[in-house]
Design a protein around this motif. Structure first.
Motif, mmCIF file in Angstrom:
data_model
loop_
_atom_site.group_PDB
_atom_site.id
_atom_site.type_symbol
_atom_site.label_atom_id
_atom_site.label_comp_id
_atom_site.label_asym_id
_atom_site.label_seq_id
_atom_site.Cartn_x
_atom_site.Cartn_y
_atom_site.Cartn_z
ATOM 1 N N TYR A 126 -35.313 -19.618 13.965
ATOM 2 C CA TYR A 126 -33.936 -20.111 14.088
ATOM 3 C C TYR A 126 -33.641 -20.326 15.567
ATOM 4 O O TYR A 126 -33.876 -19.434 16.392
ATOM 5 C CB TYR A 126 -32.948 -19.112 13.493
ATOM 6 C CG TYR A 126 -31.493 -19.446 13.768
ATOM 7 C CD1 TYR A 126 -30.856 -20.481 13.086
ATOM 8 C CD2 TYR A 126 -30.759 -18.721 14.710
ATOM 9 C CE1 TYR A 126 -29.526 -20.783 13.340
ATOM 10 C CE2 TYR A 126 -29.436 -19.013 14.962
ATOM 11 C CZ TYR A 126 -28.817 -20.053 14.278
ATOM 12 O OH TYR A 126 -27.507 -20.359 14.540
ATOM 13 N N GLN A 139 -28.083 -26.323 16.123
ATOM 14 C CA GLN A 139 -28.822 -25.267 15.452
ATOM 15 C C GLN A 139 -29.963 -25.884 14.649
ATOM 16 O O GLN A 139 -29.873 -27.032 14.218
ATOM 17 C CB GLN A 139 -27.921 -24.491 14.477
ATOM 18 C CG GLN A 139 -26.664 -23.903 15.087
ATOM 19 C CD GLN A 139 -25.786 -23.267 14.026
ATOM 20 O OE1 GLN A 139 -26.051 -22.164 13.567
ATOM 21 N NE2 GLN A 139 -24.746 -23.973 13.623
ATOM 22 N N LEU A 199 -30.634 -21.848 18.389
ATOM 23 C CA LEU A 199 -29.230 -22.198 18.588
ATOM 24 C C LEU A 199 -28.974 -22.454 20.062
ATOM 25 O O LEU A 199 -29.439 -21.693 20.924
ATOM 26 C CB LEU A 199 -28.313 -21.082 18.087
ATOM 27 C CG LEU A 199 -26.801 -21.268 18.285
ATOM 28 C CD1 LEU A 199 -26.032 -20.648 17.116
ATOM 29 C CD2 LEU A 199 -26.316 -20.629 19.592
ATOM 30 N N SER A 201 -31.881 -29.239 10.765
ATOM 31 C CA SER A 201 -31.149 -29.175 12.031
ATOM 32 C C SER A 201 -29.695 -29.577 11.823
ATOM 33 O O SER A 201 -29.376 -30.389 10.949
ATOM 34 C CB SER A 201 -31.791 -30.094 13.078
ATOM 35 O OG SER A 201 -33.139 -29.754 13.297
#
Length: 739
Positions: free
Chosen positions: A528, A483, A530, A475
């Motif tokens: 992933y 992210q 964000l 992270s």
């Protein structure tokens, strides 16, 4: 203008005549801006606390001398709290301070409004990873009624985990961990009533109550739900064999069901950092289902066949659940959690099937009885090494045994079946902060053993699986940008009740068959996430080895009969992306979510050919919430599904529009909600597929268009006891809004 960076929670401002106390919220930096007066001896004209989450503005204070008396009524305080944020690989939702989320009718409406969650039919897709596993205060939920009847005003926050670590027992599914409020002194009592009208009437009523006195918390709930619903389905099948069989089926069903759910429990606070809890919950349900089935079989040569079925079924289910837990923090470094669950379920079914085929009628009746007992326990411990991170470890155990009895004249198997399953799992995980970065890694080992005995055939089937499930997350957090990148391995195991070669009679043209050769599917996942300001993005890639897939094919030697079963394919890949934008402008909050999924899979076709998934599926969801004067909340949501392939099934387009208006009375003790669901009646379940030599399509319509009225009255509001910092106490004393 002089800017002073603050990292403590109070400061004395200007010549000892005015004091203002502020707090540091999360990790944001607060700045005091001073606009100095023109004359010597004047104090700052304006005082403002500015950061990404909150601000405080004082007005009518220009040219104030040190002898001027000021009261807090001259100060206008404006604050904004960031209620949804990404922390590491967890999405944290502050329900308590979000006036939209905490005014929903139930837990499922609340979850459906969280960014990254799509409400699809009767289930959720969480962060593009599918349906969630629920946890309550860090403990796995084994009785779903505890979630179904959880009052929204008891919920403090949600933690949503797309890629659970080794400490979660979920086999790779996403997690929704619900944290409830800590009770303060006194009594709280809520009563709720809901009535919903579609083609048929349904209603729910009940109450929940809590009481705290010193170290004891007591709580209890009771709810009664009555549901009446109809369903209409059309199925078309074409069997491409020696004879081309065209099958058309229309099913109408009507369900009447009632359920009583009840629970009672206590928590004893041994100290400020340890507690012992006990909970009992139970449920009794009874139902009646009437189904009418019209079946037409038309070959490409020869006469057509018609089958008319009428099925009446009655069932009941009785559930008991006991939960005991101990939770403690030791020596400011160790945290220990021990949980034990015992669940008992017993169900009875009586069904009568009447068939009318080519002028002749026959009746088949059966009686079924099932009884299950589950014992589960776990021991988890974590140790905080400060700047060197946190180490966690634990052991999970579960044992289940069940008996299924069935007496069915036209079933190819009947009698008594005994099932046992034992699961043992150990895990270790480690989290390390590295400045703006943080690393989390862990591994879980589990052994799953099952045993199934058919007493009539004297056949015993056993299965054993040993799996290692590693996970790692990196992270990064800097300012407003967060992210993280995660990798994990999960498993999907077929229900061992299907891991046999038994054949079940459905009607004279349909059968279902088990498969004793089914293997556990293994999923490798890469994710992933964000978050930046109001934007939230998730990207997922899954590689599934030996995916489980429902299949259908014609019976060898009698191609008019189709057989439904499960099988393992070689592999499957899936790409998914979800983008959410949520922003508030004055009284208006908008949330826009787009979801995209592409399935890459090859599966068997006719005569040795191979089919593959086609174009991707896309979903768009748009929520609009308006905070109106007089404590009104108006909500309008729209969902559009564009057709696409999902695991060999070509889903057709559908849409729905929901509208609700909520109103609070009597200092928020009384809440009314008027809700309209699927106003334009566009929410249909339509799809088609072809596998082996069978083409099929279906169109199912539920009672989705309906109107509901919900009334909630809180005779005594829940008071929360929590260990607050002095800054938080002063925030409340000064009346700084919490959102």
């Amino acid at each position: 203008m002089i800017k002073i960076s603050m990292k403590i929670n109070k400061i004395l401002v200007a010549l000892c005549f005015f004091v203002i106390i502020v707090s540091q919220i999360a990790s944001a930096r607060n700045i005091i801006a001073r606009d100095m007066g023109a004359n010597k001896g004047d104090v700052p004209a304006n005082i403002a606390i500015l950061d990404s989450d909150s601000n405080v503005v004082a007005k009518n204070m220009t040219g104030i001398s040190d002898s001027t008396a000021i009261s807090l009524s001259d100060v206008e305080v404006i604050g904004h709290r960031k209620n949804i944020k990404l922390s590491g690989h967890n999405l944290l939702v502050d329900v308590e301070h979000d006036s939209i989320l905490n005014h929903q009718n139930d837990i499922y409406e609340l979850i459906g409004k969280v960014p990254g969650v799509l409400h699809l039919g009767n289930s959720f897709n969480v962060l593009g990873k599918g349906a969630p596993v629920y946890y309550l205060n860090g403990r796995k939920v084994r009785d779903q009624s505890l979630i179904d009847n959880l009052p929204v005003d008891q919920i403090k926050s949600l933690k949503i985990v797309a890629m659970p670590g080794a400490d979660y027992d979920t086999s790779g599914s996403p997690v929704i961990d619900i944290k409830t409020k800590i009770l303060g002194d006194g009594v709280a009592f809520n009563a709720i009533g809901n009535i919903t009208q579609a083609k048929h009437l349904a209603y729910k009523t009940g109450f929940s109550s809590t009481y705290n006195s010193g170290k004891f918390d007591l709580y209890g709930k009771y709810y009664y739900r009555r549901n009446n619903a109809s369903e209409s389905s059309d199925y078309d099948k074409q069997v491409l064999a020696d004879t081309i069989w065209n099958k058309m089926q229309h099913i109408e069903s009507l369900t009447h069901s009632g359920s009583h759910t009840y629970s009672a429990g206590m928590t004893y606070h041994l100290s400020d950092k340890s507690e012992l809890g006990m909970l009992y919950s139970g449920m009794y349900t009874d139902g009646k289902v009437e189904t009418r089935d019209t079946f037409c079989v038309v070959p490409n040569a020869g006469p057509a066949y018609y089958l008319f079925d009428k099925n009446k079924s009655k069932n009941n289910l009785l559930t008991h659940h006991v939960n005991i837990y101990y939770d403690a923090s030791l020596n400011h470094a160790w945290h220990v959690s021990v949980v034990m669950d015992y669940i008992s379920k017993a169900s009875n079914t009586n069904s009568a099937l009447m068939e009318n085929h080519i002028g002749t009628s026959s009746e088949v009746s059966y009686m079924g009885h099932s009884k299950w007992n589950v014992l589960a326990s776990n021991f988890h411990a974590t140790h905080d090494f400060g700047k060197w991170g946190t180490l966690g470890m634990g052991y999970d155990f579960s044992y289940s045994e069940g008996i299924d009895k069935i007496d069915y004249e036209r079933l190819k198997f009947d009698g008594r079946f005994e099932n046992k399953e034992v699961k043992n799992a150990v895990f270790i995980n480690y989290e390390l902060p590295l400045g703006d970065f943080s690393l989390s890694t862990g591994i879980r080992y589990q052994n799953l053993y099952s045993r199934r005995k058919n007493e009539k055939a004297s056949v015993i089937e056993t299965h054993s699986d040993n799996t290692f499930l590693p996970s790692v997350t990196l992270s990064y957090s800097h300012g407003l940008l967060v992210q993280n990148l995660s990798y994990s391995i999960g498993t999907e195991r077929a229900n061992y009740a299907d891991m046999n070669d038994n054949v079940t009679y459905v009607n004279r043209y349909e059968q279902s068959k088990g498969n004793s050769q089914l293997k556990t599917a293994i999923t490798h996942s890469l994710s992933y996430l964000l978050m930046y300001k109001s934007l939230f993005l998730t990207l997922n890639y899954d590689y599934i080895y030996r995916p489980l897939l429902p299949v259908i094919y014609s019976l060898e030697g009698n191609s008019a009969v189709t057989v439904s079963s499960q099988d393992n394919l070689s592999h499957r890949q899936a790409l998914a992306a979800m983008l959410n934008w949520r922003n508030t402008y004055k009284c208006y909050t908008a949330s826009l979510t787009g979801f995209f999924q592409k399935s890459i899979m090859h599966y068997p076709g006719i005569d040795g050919t191979t089919f593959h998934d086609g174009h991707p599926s896309t979903i768009l969801n748009f929520d609009n919430d308006f905070k109106l004067p007089k404590h009104f909340l108006l909500s309008l949501s729209w969902q559009q599904v564009w057709g696409g392939y999902m695991e060999s099934i070509n889903v057709k387009s559908s849409s729905s529009v929901n509208l609700s208006i909520k109103k609070s009375f009597l200092n928020d003790r009384l809440r009314l909600s008027l809700d309209g669901y699927d106003i334009f009646n566009g929410d249909r379940n339509r799809a088609c597929r072809q596998i082996y030599n069978v083409r099929s399509s279906f169109n199912t319509k539920y009672e989705t268009r309906k109107v509901g009225l919900t009334l909630t009255y809180r005779f005594h509001k829940i008071k929360e006891r929590e260990n607050q910092t002095s800054a938080e106490v002063e925030m409340k004393r000064l009346g700084i809004p919490e959102e």
